[in-house]
Scaffold this active site. Structure first.
Site: not given
Length: 189
Positions: A71, A85-86, A105, A148
């Protein structure tokens, strides 16, 4: 999203249209832009927006199934993609998760249902379904909408068990709680 770089959609008059793209990448880029446009045209984003990029193969995943995922996550800023951010895309380890376990989440739990092995999906997740008013210190500001791109690399469906008559019965059809799969039991095919 259809096989062989096709996308199909309905217009405002409910006419069906199909577009064939010159490459898989062009079809995915178009699908991402459609999802962003849907987000920007919503007066209030109060649920997860999902847009398939690649369909994948096999059975769609449900709660209790275990997945290994690649991801990338962006902040949604100025009506489009902001900073990453990731991501685990260029890392050695995939993210392992069991759908419905509450370890990720809420937007992921919702947005990944029905995905298939090899499938890729674009998710736009409102703050209430992500990190809410808390955010994540140093990475995700409070009240952030997140984007995402997720790809299911491996799937382990809830185990099958034998019924009292000796027949194999999927635990999805049984009211009994599902067994917890081993983390090393992923199929590599």
């Amino acid at each position: 999203v259809q096989p062989n770089n096709y996308s199909t959609f309905y217009d405002d008059q409910r006419q069906n249209w199909s577009i064939m793209f010159e490459s898989e990448k062009a079809a995915m880029d178009f699908s991402k832009q459609v999802c962003i446009a849907k987000c920007n045209s919503s007066p209030v984003l109060d649920s997860v927006l999902c847009q398939d990029l690649l369909l994948g193969e096999g059975q769609g995943v449900e709660g209790g199934d275990s997945l290994e995922i690649a991801y990338t996550g962006w902040l949604f800023q100025n009506n489009g993609l902001g900073q990453v951010f990731d991501s685990n895309v260029n890392k050695d380890k995939l993210l392992r998760l069991k759908l419905g376990s509450g370890k990720v989440i809420k937007g992921w739990e919702e947005g990944m249902m029905g995905m298939k092995k090899g499938g890729r999906r674009y998710l736009i997740i409102p703050p209430a379904w992500a990190y809410g008013t808390q955010g994540v210190a140093g990475r995700v500001p409070p009240d952030s909408t997140l984007v995402f791109e997720v790809e299911v690399r491996r799937v382990k469906l809830v185990k099958e068990c034998s019924g009292s008559d000796g027949q194999s019965v999927s635990s999805r059809d049984s009211p009994a709680p599902s067994p917890v799969p081993n983390s090393d039991g992923f199929s590599a095919d």
